[in-house]
Design a protein around this motif. Structure first.
Motif, PDB file in Angstrom:
ATOM      1  N   HIS A 100      -1.156  10.187  -7.480  1.00 45.99           N
ATOM      2  CA  HIS A 100      -0.642  10.270  -5.967  1.00 45.99           C
ATOM      3  C   HIS A 100       0.442   9.564  -5.755  1.00 45.99           C
ATOM      4  CE1 HIS A 100      -4.986  11.175  -4.372  1.00 45.99           C
ATOM      5  NE2 HIS A 100      -4.444  12.465  -4.763  1.00 45.99           N
ATOM      6  N   LEU A 117      -8.069  11.847 -15.513  1.00 50.10           N
ATOM      7  CA  LEU A 117      -9.182  12.022 -14.405  1.00 50.10           C
ATOM      8  C   LEU A 117     -10.420  12.257 -15.059  1.00 50.10           C
ATOM      9  CD1 LEU A 117      -7.300  14.361 -11.968  1.00 50.10           C
ATOM     10  CD2 LEU A 117      -7.610  11.968 -11.840  1.00 50.10           C
ATOM     11  N   GLY A 173      -7.631   6.253  -5.468  1.00 48.05           N
ATOM     12  CA  GLY A 173      -8.106   5.646  -6.662  1.00 48.05           C
ATOM     13  C   GLY A 173      -9.396   4.929  -6.652  1.00 48.05           C
ATOM     14  N   LEU A 215      -1.311   7.183   7.920  1.00 49.99           N
ATOM     15  CA  LEU A 215      -0.572   8.250   7.382  1.00 49.99           C
ATOM     16  C   LEU A 215      -0.288   9.230   8.394  1.00 49.99           C
ATOM     17  CD1 LEU A 215      -2.253   8.427   3.624  1.00 49.99           C
ATOM     18  CD2 LEU A 215      -0.051   6.759   4.151  1.00 49.99           C
ATOM     19  N   LEU A 236      -5.975   8.683 -10.958  1.00 53.96           N
ATOM     20  CA  LEU A 236      -5.985   9.306  -9.658  1.00 53.96           C
ATOM     21  C   LEU A 236      -4.837   8.687  -8.762  1.00 53.96           C
ATOM     22  CD1 LEU A 236      -6.538  11.779  -7.719  1.00 53.96           C
ATOM     23  CD2 LEU A 236      -8.165  10.233  -6.876  1.00 53.96           C
ATOM     24  N   GLY A 237      -4.933   7.372  -8.711  1.00 50.08           N
ATOM     25  CA  GLY A 237      -3.762   6.575  -7.869  1.00 50.08           C
ATOM     26  C   GLY A 237      -2.409   6.861  -8.524  1.00 50.08           C
ATOM     27  N   GLN A 279       3.791  11.674  -7.219  1.00 51.94           N
ATOM     28  CA  GLN A 279       4.432  12.676  -6.485  1.00 51.94           C
ATOM     29  C   GLN A 279       5.089  13.641  -7.364  1.00 51.94           C
ATOM     30  OE1 GLN A 279       6.417  11.455  -2.886  1.00 51.94           O
ATOM     31  NE2 GLN A 279       4.878  10.142  -2.041  1.00 51.94           N
ATOM     32  N   LEU A 333     -12.443   7.232  -5.870  1.00 52.94           N
ATOM     33  CA  LEU A 333     -12.793   7.901  -7.296  1.00 52.94           C
ATOM     34  C   LEU A 333     -13.520   7.011  -8.232  1.00 52.94           C
ATOM     35  CD1 LEU A 333     -12.711  10.722  -8.892  1.00 52.94           C
ATOM     36  CD2 LEU A 333     -10.776   9.846  -9.839  1.00 52.94           C
ATOM     37  N   LEU A 373      -1.930  16.784  -3.137  1.00 47.85           N
ATOM     38  CA  LEU A 373      -2.051  15.758  -1.918  1.00 47.85           C
ATOM     39  C   LEU A 373      -0.810  15.449  -1.597  1.00 47.85           C
ATOM     40  CD1 LEU A 373      -4.288  14.688   0.441  1.00 47.85           C
ATOM     41  CD2 LEU A 373      -4.094  12.874  -1.117  1.00 47.85           C
ATOM     42  N   THR A 374      -0.153  14.852  -2.486  1.00 50.15           N
ATOM     43  CA  THR A 374       1.337  14.059  -2.136  1.00 50.15           C
ATOM     44  C   THR A 374       2.494  14.954  -2.533  1.00 50.15           C
ATOM     45  OG1 THR A 374       1.216  12.803  -4.244  1.00 50.15           O
ATOM     46  CG2 THR A 374       0.071  11.558  -2.476  1.00 50.15           C
ATOM     47  N   ILE A 417      -2.753   0.412  -6.349  1.00 50.38           N
ATOM     48  CA  ILE A 417      -2.488   1.272  -7.596  1.00 50.38           C
ATOM     49  C   ILE A 417      -1.385   2.196  -7.268  1.00 50.38           C
ATOM     50  CG2 ILE A 417      -3.276   3.045  -9.224  1.00 50.38           C
ATOM     51  CD1 ILE A 417      -6.099   2.288  -8.418  1.00 50.38           C
ATOM     52  N   SER A 418      -1.519   3.272  -6.108  1.00 50.80           N
ATOM     53  CA  SER A 418      -0.401   4.250  -5.905  1.00 50.80           C
ATOM     54  C   SER A 418       0.829   3.446  -5.365  1.00 50.80           C
ATOM     55  CB  SER A 418      -0.960   5.268  -4.778  1.00 50.80           C
ATOM     56  OG  SER A 418      -2.048   5.887  -5.157  1.00 50.80           O
ATOM     57  N   VAL A 426      -7.730   4.936 -11.682  1.00 52.86           N
ATOM     58  CA  VAL A 426      -6.332   4.500 -12.106  1.00 52.86           C
ATOM     59  C   VAL A 426      -5.517   5.537 -12.325  1.00 52.86           C
ATOM     60  CG1 VAL A 426      -4.857   3.551 -13.875  1.00 52.86           C
ATOM     61  CG2 VAL A 426      -7.134   2.416 -13.306  1.00 52.86           C
ATOM     62  N   VAL A 458       0.722  -1.251   0.086  1.00 50.11           N
ATOM     63  CA  VAL A 458       0.178   0.086   0.165  1.00 50.11           C
ATOM     64  C   VAL A 458       0.841   1.200  -0.121  1.00 50.11           C
ATOM     65  CG1 VAL A 458      -1.591   1.117   1.570  1.00 50.11           C
ATOM     66  CG2 VAL A 458      -2.086  -1.192   1.122  1.00 50.11           C
ATOM     67  N   ALA A 459       0.507   2.169  -0.761  1.00 49.45           N
ATOM     68  CA  ALA A 459       1.417   3.453  -0.820  1.00 49.45           C
ATOM     69  C   ALA A 459       1.538   4.076   0.627  1.00 49.45           C
ATOM     70  CB  ALA A 459       0.785   4.554  -1.710  1.00 49.45           C
ATOM     71  N   SER A 460       2.709   4.500   0.943  1.00 49.29           N
ATOM     72  CA  SER A 460       3.202   5.143   2.220  1.00 49.29           C
ATOM     73  C   SER A 460       2.868   6.800   2.136  1.00 49.29           C
ATOM     74  CB  SER A 460       4.476   5.128   2.364  1.00 49.29           C
ATOM     75  OG  SER A 460       5.400   5.825   1.516  1.00 49.29           O
ATOM     76  N   GLY A 461       2.851   7.234   0.714  1.00 49.11           N
ATOM     77  CA  GLY A 461       2.704   8.937   0.551  1.00 49.11           C
ATOM     78  C   GLY A 461       4.142   9.453   1.039  1.00 49.11           C
ATOM     79  N   LYS A 462       4.906   8.810   1.382  1.00 48.27           N
ATOM     80  CA  LYS A 462       6.232   9.470   1.938  1.00 48.27           C
ATOM     81  C   LYS A 462       6.997  10.102   0.721  1.00 48.27           C
ATOM     82  CE  LYS A 462       7.337   7.511   6.408  1.00 48.27           C
ATOM     83  NZ  LYS A 462       6.762   5.823   6.495  1.00 48.27           N
ATOM     84  N   ALA A 522      -7.671  -2.695 -10.920  1.00 51.31           N
ATOM     85  CA  ALA A 522      -8.182  -1.426 -11.318  1.00 51.31           C
ATOM     86  C   ALA A 522      -8.844  -0.846 -12.373  1.00 51.31           C
ATOM     87  CB  ALA A 522      -6.535  -0.872 -11.240  1.00 51.31           C
ATOM     88  N   GLU A 569       1.972  11.450   8.576  1.00 49.48           N
ATOM     89  CA  GLU A 569       2.163  12.793   8.031  1.00 49.48           C
ATOM     90  C   GLU A 569       1.322  13.589   6.971  1.00 49.48           C
ATOM     91  OE1 GLU A 569       5.726  11.874   5.461  1.00 49.48           O
ATOM     92  OE2 GLU A 569       6.419  10.350   7.118  1.00 49.48           O
ATOM     93  N   TYR A 570       0.093  13.126   7.125  1.00 45.00           N
ATOM     94  CA  TYR A 570      -1.023  13.568   6.280  1.00 45.00           C
ATOM     95  C   TYR A 570      -2.322  13.978   7.211  1.00 45.00           C
ATOM     96  CZ  TYR A 570       0.923  12.298   1.812  1.00 45.00           C
ATOM     97  OH  TYR A 570       2.031  12.160   0.724  1.00 45.00           O
ATOM     98  N   ALA A 574      -3.947   9.154   0.484  1.00 43.67           N
ATOM     99  CA  ALA A 574      -2.704   9.196  -0.319  1.00 43.67           C
ATOM    100  C   ALA A 574      -2.621   7.751  -0.682  1.00 43.67           C
ATOM    101  CB  ALA A 574      -1.254   9.591   0.357  1.00 43.67           C
ATOM    102  N   SER A 575      -3.133   6.731  -0.123  1.00 46.59           N
ATOM    103  CA  SER A 575      -2.921   5.322  -0.340  1.00 46.59           C
ATOM    104  C   SER A 575      -4.167   4.671  -1.313  1.00 46.59           C
ATOM    105  CB  SER A 575      -2.697   4.322   0.720  1.00 46.59           C
ATOM    106  OG  SER A 575      -2.055   4.972   1.730  1.00 46.59           O
ATOM    107  N   PHE A 576      -5.341   5.241  -0.919  1.00 48.04           N
ATOM    108  CA  PHE A 576      -6.485   4.602  -1.730  1.00 48.04           C
ATOM    109  C   PHE A 576      -7.560   5.372  -2.474  1.00 48.04           C
ATOM    110  CE2 PHE A 576      -5.720   2.641   2.562  1.00 48.04           C
ATOM    111  CZ  PHE A 576      -4.993   1.316   2.311  1.00 48.04           C
TER     112      PHE A 576
END
Lengths: 332, 332
Positions: free
Chosen positions: A237, A223, B230, B258, A233-234, A240, B233, A279-280, A198-199, A231, A131-135, B195, B260-261, B226-228
């Motif tokens: 994000h 979008l 997508g 997250l 949007l993920g 980045q 949406l 966002l990211t 996805i992200s 897809v 899963v994306a960390s967004g870091k 996806a 940091e978010y 930031a992870s989900f």
């Protein structure tokens, strides 16, 4: 997934040029990797590469047979199996962009196991993504986004990679679709990833890098596409992106595959992408517009680009007619 | 996928109440379907349902054993297999919300085949969905969206269904996550869909319906996660909701998972959801705010709801404390 090159481009019995579109894209962008083509009876496609038998290809040191042909239903033709088995026996891997999987053809799976070779079904990611960390990650990133599907996002990012490398920059194209994966030798078919990842899958194909390194991330969808926006949007994000490029095809009368849906204005499309990108990466910004003017007369194309550039205050180019140098100039 | 009821709630050796959270949710919302529970040695959870052996359950006409327990690693415990095989032999189906699949346990797969029973792994969609068409469908739809994950979206839509049905309206909850699927008897774990098919899967679980019929579609995630995002949406586009409800948990200090978010403001969250929703339904609008005030003192909760309602001009309720009647009043 790391697909070894050089490649033998397998055209099979492709009935026409269009059926070999993927193979053509790989040959266009990685001529130094595409050293031969394999054609069977009935093949009407031609990449202008030396025709080779499987033996000749193996002898020449080719590492992977790229099945870059489209087929009705995306299936692996019975007629191909014997020669593909031969390729495995001769020590080559096989990579396919078809919907049906090489690994589900028992003869291929058995031959691959017996000879210790790899089968790559690039439409079917087999990695377990996180899963994306967004870091925030070190290094710099460009992402192509679009008003619609198939408006030139892959072409634009590949042209950016070429231009950056020609300037001596540290730059890598990052593939998110099947043709791109053959061109990069790795990547992920992002539309085939499980939705939760996805992200995360984009974070994984564009990892931390040197501070002056640029990733050129292939965009997908839009979008504003009612079927595939999740897809896109993920991807946005996960990328980045520091720099976004808007891709557009001005003659399209409706969203691809959706006759009831109009294309968004460039302004609306940029605003929506920018809001989501922030966002990211709060510093994300657009650096240029890449317009596919293939279906426009030269005068009309030139006028369209000039008008767009004046209106939006960003370089607007057709990557094919004009190159992307003026967009690369915006980066540093 | 249609899971037959009544259900036997399988609690296995759940070490505590929390491990049986999914089962508890099903028992809370479908008491008329949950007629018994099955507990093994070491089980410290209790749904206050009659304890039954597999024989008693089968004799009482129970149709499906619901494995609604969490487990370290989401695996099917060795200790469960014997009784689950017995359930299949006695003519019951099994449905599980665990990550690991019933269908990958050879003893269960063999017993199911031998006795013509079904195994439902609700986290792993097995349907082949179509790509979303974006076409308008008859009937009316509500979707819960959120500032974050796990802020009460399922609870809110289930409360809406209950309230609408109490008023004699034609209304169905549509599930997009595992607990919801047990409660609805069908649905899709949307975060586990490939996806490309996120929006298409939502179109499929909320098909055309009578003009006065309401679908209450369970939301997932947040456009600001930031992870989900997508997933959220694609769900928003596929739902084509006429009415949106914003769900929020005011005491949360950062986005779930997250650190940091930050959470978005309610205004920003509504604006982003509305803009995206308008792509597939230009008439989509917010009709209420559902706030989870569980962690707030009664006075603080009341003040928060009143302030929110005044500021946004929409009913703001805690569905648990206040019910959702005032939101249903907004619909017609």
């Amino acid at each position: 997934m790391d697909i070894q090159h050089p490649y033998l481009m397998f055209l099979g019995d492709a009935p026409d040029r269009l059926a070999a579109k993927t193979a053509q894209g790989v040959a266009d962008w990685r001529p130094e990797w595409c050293l031969g083509q394999f054609r069977m009876a009935g093949c009407n496609a031609d990449l202008q590469l030396p025709d080779m038998t499987m033996e000749q290809a193996a002898e020449a040191g080719l590492k992977t047979v790229i099945v870059g042909v489209a087929n009705r239903g995306g299936v692996i033709s019975e007629a191909w199996i014997e020669v593909l088995v031969q390729a495995l026996e001769l020590g080559m891997d096989i990579a396919s962009g078809l919907h049906s999987r090489l690994s589900e053809v028992p003869a291929l799976q058995e031959a691959a196991e017996r000879h210790g070779r790899s089968l790559f079904d690039v439409r079917h990611p087999r990695e377990n993504f996180s899963v994306a960390s967004g870091k925030k990650r070190s290094g710099k990133r460009v992402l192509a986004v679009g008003t619609d599907c198939s408006v030139g996002k892959m072409y634009t990012t590949l042209a950016m990679e070429k231009e950056m490398r020609a300037r001596g920059w540290n730059a890598d194209f990052r593939a998110t679709g099947q043709t791109g994966i053959f061109i990069a030798g790795s990547g992920v078919s992002i539309d085939a990833v499980v939705a939760d990842f996805i992200s995360g899958s984009v974070e994984s194909i564009s990892p931390e890098n040197d501070p002056d390194h640029w990733d050129l991330i292939e965009g997908q969808g839009s979008l504003f596409h009612a079927s595939f926006a999740g897809v896109s949007l993920g991807l946005l994000h996960g990328a980045q992106a520091d720099a976004l490029i808007l891709c557009h095809e001005p003659t399209r009368t409706h969203m691809r595959g959706l006759p009831e849906y109009q294309l968004p204005s460039l302004e609306d499309c940029m605003a929506a992408n920018l809001a989501a990108a922030h966002l990211t990466n709060p510093d994300s910004k657009f650096v240029g517009i890449a317009v596919n003017t293939f279906h426009m007369a030269p005068d009309a194309a030139e006028n369209y680009l000039k008008e767009t550039e004046d209106r939006l205050g960003l370089p607007a180019v057709d990557p094919v007619r004009n190159g992307v140098g003026r967009i690369v100039d915006q980066l540093n």
